[in-house]
Design a protein around this motif. Structure first.
Motif, PDB file in Angstrom:
ATOM      1  N   ARG A  83     -20.150   7.039  -9.765  1.00 42.58           N
ATOM      2  CA  ARG A  83     -21.189   6.108  -8.161  1.00 42.58           C
ATOM      3  C   ARG A  83     -21.700   6.145  -7.126  1.00 42.58           C
ATOM      4  NH1 ARG A  83     -16.100   1.459  -9.713  1.00 42.58           N
ATOM      5  NH2 ARG A  83     -18.022   0.053  -7.805  1.00 42.58           N
ATOM      6  N   GLN A  84     -22.372   6.259  -6.658  1.00 40.53           N
ATOM      7  CA  GLN A  84     -22.721   6.161  -5.376  1.00 40.53           C
ATOM      8  C   GLN A  84     -22.126   5.321  -3.891  1.00 40.53           C
ATOM      9  OE1 GLN A  84     -23.880   8.867  -3.594  1.00 40.53           O
ATOM     10  NE2 GLN A  84     -23.832   9.352  -5.538  1.00 40.53           N
ATOM     11  N   LEU A  85     -21.455   4.858  -3.317  1.00 44.90           N
ATOM     12  CA  LEU A  85     -20.482   4.056  -2.328  1.00 44.90           C
ATOM     13  C   LEU A  85     -20.809   4.284  -1.407  1.00 44.90           C
ATOM     14  CD1 LEU A  85     -17.277   3.671  -5.161  1.00 44.90           C
ATOM     15  CD2 LEU A  85     -20.296   1.711  -5.196  1.00 44.90           C
ATOM     16  N   GLU A  86     -21.119   3.527  -1.060  1.00 45.02           N
ATOM     17  CA  GLU A  86     -20.820   3.553   0.797  1.00 45.02           C
ATOM     18  C   GLU A  86     -19.816   3.621   1.240  1.00 45.02           C
ATOM     19  OE1 GLU A  86     -22.798   3.647   2.848  1.00 45.02           O
ATOM     20  OE2 GLU A  86     -24.633   3.460   1.134  1.00 45.02           O
ATOM     21  N   LEU A  87     -19.013   4.189   2.452  1.00 45.13           N
ATOM     22  CA  LEU A  87     -17.384   4.197   3.299  1.00 45.13           C
ATOM     23  C   LEU A  87     -17.218   2.855   2.533  1.00 45.13           C
ATOM     24  CD1 LEU A  87     -15.560   6.245   4.165  1.00 45.13           C
ATOM     25  CD2 LEU A  87     -16.609   5.036   6.307  1.00 45.13           C
ATOM     26  N   LYS A  88     -17.574   1.656   2.599  1.00 51.50           N
ATOM     27  CA  LYS A  88     -16.292   0.403   2.766  1.00 51.50           C
ATOM     28  C   LYS A  88     -16.046   0.084   1.407  1.00 51.50           C
ATOM     29  CE  LYS A  88     -16.016  -4.445   3.109  1.00 51.50           C
ATOM     30  NZ  LYS A  88     -16.214  -5.871   4.213  1.00 51.50           N
ATOM     31  N   GLU A  89     -17.141   0.495   0.699  1.00 50.84           N
ATOM     32  CA  GLU A  89     -17.281   0.635  -0.769  1.00 50.84           C
ATOM     33  C   GLU A  89     -15.676   1.824  -1.589  1.00 50.84           C
ATOM     34  OE1 GLU A  89     -21.023  -1.221  -1.999  1.00 50.84           O
ATOM     35  OE2 GLU A  89     -21.370   0.701  -2.042  1.00 50.84           O
ATOM     36  N   ARG A  90     -15.793   2.887  -0.803  1.00 46.31           N
ATOM     37  CA  ARG A  90     -14.786   3.156  -2.160  1.00 46.31           C
ATOM     38  C   ARG A  90     -13.295   3.518  -0.874  1.00 46.31           C
ATOM     39  NH1 ARG A  90     -17.744   8.677   1.031  1.00 46.31           N
ATOM     40  NH2 ARG A  90     -19.543   7.537   2.061  1.00 46.31           N
ATOM     41  N   LEU A  91     -13.563   3.002   0.352  1.00 50.96           N
ATOM     42  CA  LEU A  91     -12.148   2.745   0.428  1.00 50.96           C
ATOM     43  C   LEU A  91     -11.527   1.356   0.540  1.00 50.96           C
ATOM     44  CD1 LEU A  91     -12.317   3.260   4.085  1.00 50.96           C
ATOM     45  CD2 LEU A  91     -11.832   4.982   2.273  1.00 50.96           C
TER      46      LEU A  91
END
Length: 233
Positions: A83-91
């Motif tokens: 999945r391609q995620l933004e930083l907040k989503e990854r955290l």
């Protein structure tokens, strides 16, 4: 060779049976009320065999948390790879997946924190016996941060800071009796939103001296894991 392989397989099956039986009893009766004799009897093995694979109940909890850590690493790695995620989503993925894994075992998690004030205890979350799982936990945050553009010093500081935040979150998680521990999960979302906003400020070149001072303090206190020290070298 065949006999050796068969014996090894049988030994592993015995170890798994003892481990899973112990966790079942811990969940049903509680950690303190369960004895190694109870575990051996329920697993259908001799008491000596139980002690051979696990010298104490604490050793079983340590093995449990290693399993939790491995499962956490697997879930995060698979999600990040697909999945391609933004930083907040990854955290959020790192924090929320850890809570998902532990949601039915909050009492067992409490056993880990029980010994946090005893550095030499095998279950101390800051002790030498838990170093490998601690390093792996911090490394998971490093993977989640990935190629997000940060100054080198902040790149080294952030995983440790996030790990410390996670430890604080887990303590609240133990006491959170709201449905699905929604209070804790809401706090995670708010804390990560604030973290991402603060990162935008922390990247300011004018704050480099402050970041350097913080990094030096943490390094001198030996709070950076070995892999971070190796990168610096």
């Amino acid at each position: 060779m065949f006999n050796t392989a068969t014996q090894t397989q049988k030994a592993e099956q015995t170890r798994v049976a003892i481990f899973e039986t112990a966790l079942q009893l811990f969940r049903e009766k509680g950690f303190d009320s369960t004895t190694m004799r109870d575990v051996a009897a329920q697993a259908g093995v001799a008491l000596g065999a139980a002690y051979y694979y696990f010298p104490s109940k604490e050793a079983i909890i340590q093995a449990y948390y290693e399993v939790v850590q491995a499962e956490h690493s697997r879930r995060v790695s698979e999600a990040l790879a697909t999945r391609q995620l933004e930083l907040k989503e990854r955290l959020q993925l790192v924090f929320q997946s850890k809570l998902d894994i532990l949601e039915n075992d909050r009492k067992l998690l409490g056993v880990v924190f029980r010994y946090s004030g005893e550095p030499d205890h095998p279950l101390s979350c800051l002790g030498p016996a838990t170093e490998s799982t601690r390093k792996e936990s911090i490394e998971i945050f490093s993977r989640a941060i990935g190629d997000y553009k940060l100054p080198a010093d902040l790149q080294r500081l952030l995983p440790v800071a996030l790990w410390a935040l996670q430890m604080g979150i887990l303590i609240l998680f133990i006491y959170d009796n709201s449905t699905g521990q929604q209070r804790t999960r809401k706090l995670v979302n708010g804390a990560l939103d604030l973290t991402v906003r603060l990162l935008a400020l922390a990247k300011n070149p004018l704050l480099k001296p402050v970041r350097k001072k913080v990094l030096n303090l943490i390094t001198e206190a030996e709070l950076l894991p070995d892999f971070e020290m190796e990168r610096k070298g």
